[in-house]
Design an enzyme around this catalytic site. Structure first.
Site, PDB file in Angstrom:
ATOM      1  CB  SER A   1      -8.990  -1.691   3.900  1.00 25.84           C
ATOM      2  OG  SER A   1      -9.039  -3.245   3.314  1.00 25.84           O
TER       3      SER A   1
ATOM      4  NE  ARG B   1      -4.246  -1.989   0.163  1.00 25.88           N
ATOM      5  CZ  ARG B   1      -4.188  -2.956  -0.447  1.00 25.88           C
ATOM      6  NH1 ARG B   1      -3.223  -3.574  -1.145  1.00 25.88           N
ATOM      7  NH2 ARG B   1      -4.735  -4.005  -0.343  1.00 25.88           N
TER       8      ARG B   1
ATOM      9  CD  GLU C   1      -5.962   0.537   1.796  1.00 24.63           C
ATOM     10  OE1 GLU C   1      -6.546   1.247   1.368  1.00 24.63           O
ATOM     11  OE2 GLU C   1      -5.419  -0.734   1.971  1.00 24.63           O
TER      12      GLU C   1
HETATM   13  N1  EPU Z   1     -11.367 -10.733   9.300  1.00 25.85           N
HETATM   14  C1  EPU Z   1     -11.740 -10.691  11.092  1.00 25.85           C
HETATM   15  N2  EPU Z   1     -12.561 -10.092  10.884  1.00 25.85           N
HETATM   16  C2  EPU Z   1     -13.495  -9.337   9.757  1.00 25.85           C
HETATM   17  C3  EPU Z   1     -12.908  -9.396   8.506  1.00 25.85           C
HETATM   18  C4  EPU Z   1     -11.968 -10.243   8.267  1.00 25.85           C
HETATM   19  O1  EPU Z   1     -11.156 -10.970  11.785  1.00 25.85           O
HETATM   20  O2  EPU Z   1     -14.005  -8.721   9.786  1.00 25.85           O
HETATM   21  C5  EPU Z   1     -10.389 -11.554   9.215  1.00 25.85           C
HETATM   22  C6  EPU Z   1     -10.411 -12.628   8.428  1.00 25.85           C
HETATM   23  O3  EPU Z   1     -11.339 -14.128   9.651  1.00 25.85           O
HETATM   24  C7  EPU Z   1      -8.966 -13.159   7.518  1.00 25.85           C
HETATM   25  C8  EPU Z   1      -8.230 -11.987   8.143  1.00 25.85           C
HETATM   26  O4  EPU Z   1      -8.771 -11.240   8.830  1.00 25.85           O
HETATM   27  O5  EPU Z   1      -8.442 -14.489   8.173  1.00 25.85           O
HETATM   28  C9  EPU Z   1      -8.116 -11.042   6.532  1.00 25.85           C
HETATM   29  O6  EPU Z   1      -8.986 -10.567   5.677  1.00 25.85           O
HETATM   30  P1  EPU Z   1      -9.409 -10.405   4.302  1.00 25.85           P
HETATM   31  O7  EPU Z   1      -8.894 -11.574   3.284  1.00 25.85           O
HETATM   32  O8  EPU Z   1     -11.216  -9.122   3.814  1.00 25.85           O
HETATM   33  O9  EPU Z   1      -8.291  -9.407   4.046  1.00 25.85           O
HETATM   34  P2  EPU Z   1      -7.703  -7.576   4.656  1.00 25.85           P
HETATM   35  O10 EPU Z   1      -6.352  -8.222   5.472  1.00 25.85           O
HETATM   36  O11 EPU Z   1      -8.743  -7.943   5.609  1.00 25.85           O
HETATM   37  C10 EPU Z   1      -6.922  -7.377   2.784  1.00 25.85           C
HETATM   38  C11 EPU Z   1      -6.944  -5.944   1.962  1.00 25.85           C
HETATM   39  C12 EPU Z   1      -8.116  -5.851   1.262  1.00 25.85           C
HETATM   40  C13 EPU Z   1      -8.129  -6.683  -0.220  1.00 25.85           C
HETATM   41  C14 EPU Z   1      -8.201  -8.088   0.595  1.00 25.85           C
HETATM   42  C15 EPU Z   1      -8.099  -9.028   0.010  1.00 25.85           C
HETATM   43  C16 EPU Z   1      -5.344  -4.307   3.184  1.00 25.85           C
HETATM   44  C17 EPU Z   1      -6.379  -3.324   3.996  1.00 25.85           C
HETATM   45  N3  EPU Z   1      -6.883  -4.792   2.933  1.00 25.85           N
HETATM   46  O12 EPU Z   1      -7.761  -6.546   3.077  1.00 25.85           O
HETATM   47  O13 EPU Z   1      -7.778  -4.617   0.063  1.00 25.85           O
HETATM   48  O14 EPU Z   1      -9.621  -6.943  -1.051  1.00 25.85           O
HETATM   49  O15 EPU Z   1      -7.016  -7.765   1.611  1.00 25.85           O
HETATM   50  O16 EPU Z   1      -6.595  -9.570  -0.741  1.00 25.85           O
HETATM   51  O17 EPU Z   1      -4.936  -4.680   2.871  1.00 25.85           O
HETATM   52  C18 EPU Z   1      -8.150  -2.408   0.262  1.00 25.85           C
HETATM   53  O18 EPU Z   1      -7.245  -1.688   0.118  1.00 25.85           O
HETATM   54  O19 EPU Z   1      -9.901  -1.536  -0.087  1.00 25.85           O
HETATM   55  C19 EPU Z   1      -8.634  -3.398   0.526  1.00 25.85           C
HETATM   56  C20 EPU Z   1     -10.697  -3.853  -0.031  1.00 25.85           C
END
Ligand code: EPU
Length: 345
Positions: A243, A169, A338
């Site tokens: 995010s 990012r 972000e």
């Molecule tokens: N999780 C929770 N609670 C929640 C949602 C998720 O505990 O409410 C846990 C899940 O269990 C999982 C982990 O968090 O183990 C990761 O969740 P997720 O796969 O949804 O990914 P994220 O880390 O929350 C990142 C990016 C997203 C991208 C997804 C998929 C960042 C800041 N965000 O989210 O990007 O779509 O991975 O690769 O790195 C964005 O930047 O706007 C964005 C949506």
């Protein structure tokens, strides 16, 4: 050249130009697709002493106050093939092309590289800023170069992907060096054949659910789109900027100490360091699904702050601040927003 003169509108409501739907009036607004038009806009005496804001699709900004200067939207369009080999296709893309249109253009031609980045809102010119990434792939994996105009000199420049200093990012476009740069286009290299990246949790399952054992780029893009639609609200119906916080990257020692107390905390290697799930930290603090007036935390995803309407950027920042404080108090982790926050003080 009258054809190149930008039509500047004054006192413009730009609520519909940001995906959070936050109210904001800009003193001036114009779209430009030519350096001479940009030059004229920047020299306009009504805005000469004021800041300017370059706005793409508005999907990664928090507009906190009315904007006293000129909002400039780049208007460079087009997806052009510039070179082809038996293995690769090189393309040049205008900054104002919607990112997802580019992804669909590529998968329709069976090209590999962008399929995991399907359904990300925003424009191509903003993709290098925060090095958009999802489901194990980042913009930087396909990027060859980025073109920009330096508004202080009027010169156009090109940076190679290496010069862009891409990280999680992050890129040079987020640093102070770039505060006067306007991205006009990006150059990417896509592959005719490449292994798919399907290891991110849920991706292979989504393909299996469709009975797809030998995917195509289009099938992967469709699966990713379905996963995103399940978790992330559509900004057209509920204001959001994806995010709201970055996943924090901490030292191995900090991660080990936290994991000893919270073994369920999702985490991933990040070079020598460890990336933690910000969503999990926020959820543990009880914020998931909580609403405070016109703003809140999305029910399906704790990392997504939402604006239900009739609120403003200050209320959203207040909510974000409360979340940061709770996560810091409980886990000793400072969450970093972000999106770009635009405020006068
Ligand atoms: N999780 C929770 N609670 C929640 C949602 C998720 O505990 O409410 C846990 C899940 O269990 C999982 C982990 O968090 O183990 C990761 O969740 P997720 O796969 O949804 O990914 P994220 O880390 O929350 C990142 C990016 C997203 C991208 C997804 C998929 C960042 C800041 N965000 O989210 O990007 O779509 O991975 O690769 O790195 C964005 O930047 O706007 C964005 C949506």
């Amino acid at each position: 050249m009258p054809g190149n003169q930008p039509a500047i509108r004054t006192n413009v409501d730009i609520r519909h130009l940001n995906s959070l739907g936050l109210p904001c009036r800009a003193a001036g607004w114009c779209r430009v697709h030519h350096w001479s038009a940009l030059q004229q806009a920047l020299a306009d005496p009504r805005f000469a002493q004021q800041p300017h804001l370059i706005l793409g699709g508005g999907s990664n900004v928090v507009l906190v106050d009315d904007f006293p200067g000129l909002v400039i939207q780049p208007d460079w369009h087009g997806i052009d093939i510039v070179a082809e080999t038996s293995r690769t296709v090189s393309i040049q893309v205008g900054a104002a092309e919607p990112w997802d249109r580019l992804v669909r253009w590529s998968v329709d031609r069976q090209l590999h590289g962008l399929e995991n980045l399907a359904a990300i809102p925003g424009w191509c010119g903003a993709a290098p800023m925060q090095n958009i990434g999802a489901y194990g792939v980042e913009f930087s994996d396909s990027c060859v170069a980025v073109d920009y105009l330096d508004l202080s000199t009027g010169q156009s420049h090109q940076l190679s992907a290496e010069q862009c200093q891409f990280g999680y990012r992050h890129s040079i476009f987020k640093t102070t060096a770039a505060h006067n740069w306007l991205v006009t286009g990006v150059s990417l290299q896509l592959a005719r054949q490449a292994p798919f990246k399907l290891t991110y949790p849920g991706v292979r399952e989504a393909l299996d659910a469709q009975g797809i054992s030998e995917p195509t780029p289009a099938a992967v893009a469709a699966a990713i789109t379905r996963i995103r639609q399940r978790k992330l609200p559509d900004p057209a119906s509920l204001g959001n900027a994806g995010s709201f916080f970055k996943n924090p990257i901490v030292s191995r020692a900090t991660a080990d100490a936290l994991l000893e107390q919270h073994p369920q905390l999702p985490h991933w290697p990040a070079g020598e360091q460890v990336k933690l799930s910000a969503a999990w930290l926020i959820e543990q603090c009880g914020w998931k699904g909580r609403r405070t007036g016109p703003v809140g935390v999305h029910r399906q995803h704790a990392l997504v702050l939402v604006h239900y309407g009739h609120g403003n950027g200050r209320q959203l920042l207040h909510l974000a601040g409360n979340i940061q404080q709770d996560v810091n108090n409980r886990f000793g982790i400072a969450l970093q927003p972000e999106p770009k926050i635009i405020q006068s003080s």
